[in-house]
Design an enzyme around this catalytic site. Sequence first.
Site, PDB file in Angstrom:
ATOM      1  N   GLU A 133      -0.489   5.801  13.044  1.00 32.05           N
ATOM      2  CA  GLU A 133      -0.077   6.980  12.278  1.00 32.05           C
ATOM      3  C   GLU A 133      -0.096   8.225  13.180  1.00 32.05           C
ATOM      4  O   GLU A 133       0.835   9.035  13.156  1.00 32.05           O
ATOM      5  CB  GLU A 133      -1.011   7.179  11.067  1.00 32.05           C
ATOM      6  CG  GLU A 133      -0.554   8.306  10.165  1.00 32.05           C
ATOM      7  CD  GLU A 133      -1.278   8.336   8.819  1.00 32.05           C
ATOM      8  OE1 GLU A 133      -2.284   7.606   8.666  1.00 32.05           O
ATOM      9  OE2 GLU A 133      -0.832   9.087   7.935  1.00 32.05           O
ATOM     10  N   CYS A 144       0.803  -1.229   0.000  1.00 28.46           N
ATOM     11  CA  CYS A 144       0.000   0.000   0.000  1.00 28.46           C
ATOM     12  C   CYS A 144       0.829   1.269   0.000  1.00 28.46           C
ATOM     13  O   CYS A 144       0.276   2.362   0.072  1.00 28.46           O
ATOM     14  CB  CYS A 144      -0.973  -0.033   1.164  1.00 28.46           C
ATOM     15  SG  CYS A 144      -2.121  -1.415   0.983  1.00 28.46           S
ATOM     16  N   HIS A 186      -9.438   3.196  -0.285  1.00 26.44           N
ATOM     17  CA  HIS A 186      -7.998   2.931  -0.296  1.00 26.44           C
ATOM     18  C   HIS A 186      -7.640   2.403  -1.684  1.00 26.44           C
ATOM     19  O   HIS A 186      -7.985   1.271  -2.026  1.00 26.44           O
ATOM     20  CB  HIS A 186      -7.677   1.903   0.790  1.00 26.44           C
ATOM     21  CG  HIS A 186      -6.212   1.676   1.000  1.00 26.44           C
ATOM     22  ND1 HIS A 186      -5.241   2.152   0.141  1.00 26.44           N
ATOM     23  CD2 HIS A 186      -5.546   1.026   1.995  1.00 26.44           C
ATOM     24  CE1 HIS A 186      -4.051   1.789   0.594  1.00 26.44           C
ATOM     25  NE2 HIS A 186      -4.212   1.110   1.708  1.00 26.44           N
ATOM     26  N   HIS A 202      -2.043   8.650   5.544  1.00 30.21           N
ATOM     27  CA  HIS A 202      -2.341   7.336   4.977  1.00 30.21           C
ATOM     28  C   HIS A 202      -3.790   7.025   5.365  1.00 30.21           C
ATOM     29  O   HIS A 202      -4.567   6.620   4.518  1.00 30.21           O
ATOM     30  CB  HIS A 202      -1.362   6.294   5.512  1.00 30.21           C
ATOM     31  CG  HIS A 202      -1.497   4.955   4.862  1.00 30.21           C
ATOM     32  ND1 HIS A 202      -1.439   4.787   3.505  1.00 30.21           N
ATOM     33  CD2 HIS A 202      -1.714   3.718   5.382  1.00 30.21           C
ATOM     34  CE1 HIS A 202      -1.602   3.497   3.212  1.00 30.21           C
ATOM     35  NE2 HIS A 202      -1.780   2.833   4.331  1.00 30.21           N
ATOM     36  N   LYS A 222      -8.841   8.990   1.736  1.00 29.28           N
ATOM     37  CA  LYS A 222      -9.473   7.672   1.651  1.00 29.28           C
ATOM     38  C   LYS A 222     -10.891   7.672   2.205  1.00 29.28           C
ATOM     39  O   LYS A 222     -11.661   6.766   1.925  1.00 29.28           O
ATOM     40  CB  LYS A 222      -8.625   6.633   2.393  1.00 29.28           C
ATOM     41  CG  LYS A 222      -7.276   6.373   1.731  1.00 29.28           C
ATOM     42  CD  LYS A 222      -6.497   5.277   2.440  1.00 29.28           C
ATOM     43  CE  LYS A 222      -5.150   5.003   1.781  1.00 29.28           C
ATOM     44  NZ  LYS A 222      -4.122   6.022   2.097  1.00 29.28           N
ATOM     45  N   PHE A 246       1.371  -3.414   4.170  1.00 30.84           N
ATOM     46  CA  PHE A 246       1.668  -4.757   4.664  1.00 30.84           C
ATOM     47  C   PHE A 246       3.121  -5.104   4.315  1.00 30.84           C
ATOM     48  O   PHE A 246       3.632  -4.693   3.277  1.00 30.84           O
ATOM     49  CB  PHE A 246       0.780  -5.804   3.967  1.00 30.84           C
ATOM     50  CG  PHE A 246      -0.627  -5.876   4.490  1.00 30.84           C
ATOM     51  CD1 PHE A 246      -1.050  -5.134   5.573  1.00 30.84           C
ATOM     52  CD2 PHE A 246      -1.538  -6.725   3.880  1.00 30.84           C
ATOM     53  CE1 PHE A 246      -2.352  -5.229   6.054  1.00 30.84           C
ATOM     54  CE2 PHE A 246      -2.852  -6.827   4.345  1.00 30.84           C
ATOM     55  CZ  PHE A 246      -3.256  -6.074   5.431  1.00 30.84           C
TER      56      PHE A 246
END
Lengths: 414, 377
Positions: free
Chosen positions: A315, A164, A341, A304, A336, A400
């Site tokens: 975050e 991502c 996303h 993010h 997002k 990830f």
Amino acid sequence: MAVTGLGLVTSLGQGAEDNWAALTAGRSGIHEIRRFPVDGLRTRVAATVDFVPAEPLCAPVLSERFAELAADEAVAQSGIGRPGDFPGALFIAVPPVELDWPQRRALAEASGATEAVTYRDLLASAATGRFGEFHELFLFGTVAERLAERFGTRGSPISLSTACSSGATAIQLGAEAIRRGETQAALCIGTDGSVNPESLIRFSLLSALSTQNDPPEAAAKPFAKNRDGFVMGEGAGALVLENADHARARGATILGYLLGCGEKGDGFHRTRSSPDGAPIVAAIRDALADAELSPEDVDYVNAHGTGTPENDKMEALGLTAVIGERMKSVPISSNKSMIGHTLTAAGAVEAAISLLTIRNGRLPPTINYAVPDPAIPLDVVPNEARDASVSVVLSNSFGFGGQNTCLVLAAEPR
Amino acid sequence: MRRRVVVTGTGIVSGQGEGVAAHLEALAAGRTAPVGQERHSGYPVHPVVPLEWDRQIPKKSDQRQMEPWQRLGCYAAGLALEAAGLKDDPALKARMQLIVAAGGGERDYEVDSQILTGLRDAASPGAYLNEHLMSDLRPTLFLAQLSNLLAGNIAIVHGITGASRTFMGEEQAGIDALRIAEARIAAGQAEIMLVGSSYNAERPDVMLTYELGGFYWNKPFRPVRDRAAEGGGFVLGSGAAFLVLESEQHAESRGAEARAMLAPVAAVRTRRGPGSVEAAVELCWRDLGTPSPDVVLSAATGVAPATTEEHAALARLAPAARVYDLGDLMGHLMEAPGPAGAVIATGLVAAGTARDVVTSCVGHRRGEGMVRVAAAR
């Protein structure tokens, strides 16, 4: 390092202008999935891009089409080179692809197998040579190859994945190539068209997705206390990065500057961040150091902000560790909440939106922020866009596999 | 000014065994990797030798969470780190950067078969597919499939946490991984990097992908050079190869032995057509500075006419060199032949068997590149 062109495709529309209008209006592109049946699924919403025709409808073709549209816009805006002759390298973040179920079914049917279908049956169909186009379609390098061909980029194109944070990594690779003096310009793209049953179910089985399907536009709730996962999105972002002197010399309009890139790996867990947030902190610090800026210089954070309980907490923790008490008053918002996303594309899509934020002096909101989370005491630009003078944006991307990549974008060179 | 980039550690596994010595020995003996049959498909394949995973992946829980392609990669990466004397240097490993060239991971082949069988008579195929994927897929399998999760596992198992990037795109991904790593170190953008790739060929979905395009050699085994007359094709092999690359100064400062020097890597993209491979090979050769290698390692796949063109060009460009086919030594490792060639080249140079080795890598469908490894001094 100047940005002289940008392009966007998301569920909110095609082109920077339409996207900006929708983002600042707080509109959501998340809707019920119409592309395939959703019977039996826990998550039935996504921010798919349904207005771009693709044949056959599968991840590599959608990803190619989105990338093409975003890059068309970016390259045209930059005015660099000539059509089909881009004087620089291509770095493109693409989703990992593999043969999809419609193709497997076609092979199974063609085999005429009447007992249990096995891979031997699929291979027998493949060996007839009738399905040759599937081979090229599902190679990992095909999207990049076709874009390199279309735009006439130079050298061996790079297809990459850092999960991502891929889109941000594409930009970082482009910046590094320009700094090395290998090229004056780079076409950096992140693209993703992989909302299909198996991809969605894989994320669903990891409990990563929001299951609040009704109403769809309220599913993504970054930073809110009732956030319950991310919503899959699609789209592409493209930037033309250019050596600033080169851009000025040819009289190009400079949309903004990429001042720094930072990254840090995390070996704690395959899907979760180190509990102390140290790798996120290191990636943010690395980006600021690369930009030769200090934490006080950050005006706004393009988060993010996936809307998973874990990400948003970590975050916020990481940002507060770097920026300190001041972080409570530094606006931060998550695109997002509206576009979902966009996975592989997110870093590039959000870098493009960060530049639009700087240029327009307006912060896109975090929508669906109804229940504040006391653990995240930040100014998330709740629900409505807000005017603000923004010189320096920090754009975060985490993925990830312990991937953390941060970009610093600015109105002026340092 | 470009800095010199040296190789200070390598790791390799394949059907020829584990470690560089086993591969050099097989190369010298002209031994082809053993050929077996992939169990789901019956297609020919070069299986990897059995490995004692515990030696490089100490935790059983880590082994369980990986599929074979990831275990192979982690294992070879561990060998390279060990050879470079880095295993017990957590601080340096935490700064090291990583570039992996990879495709995707394994699937659950039983589940695929069951679903395809059920779909045939399903009244509502979409609902059937959803129901069975939801109930039959192992949730953590996803983490063995994502391309960047070999890098993720190397971070977890070996503590390489500077940052990682995963390049995709078949053969050229391995070449570009070396190219970008070398360029970053040479330019001072990084000091030390781990670079490599792994491939598990013992799985039917990859045979399927390449059989669709008619690229798989599903006939009685023949060496790479002898396949063109019968249409050509490749036999996949399982294995992995990793290298520790660093600036010469960095290696010196930590007292690490430079086993070889890595020159800037050549990579081109050409539109394939008659003669295009020969032209691309010549272009790469020029980019390498028209070397005079004593050994050429060709990663020719066996696909026609690319293999014939590549061999012809190499014979013309390096008439005095001994030319070996990696496709016979290990099988075709898709993303990994570039790194594997560089590892073997480093072994040849370090052993004094050669002073200058070029690995030529022509992709089965696209991408041409070359890696030159020479004696460090």
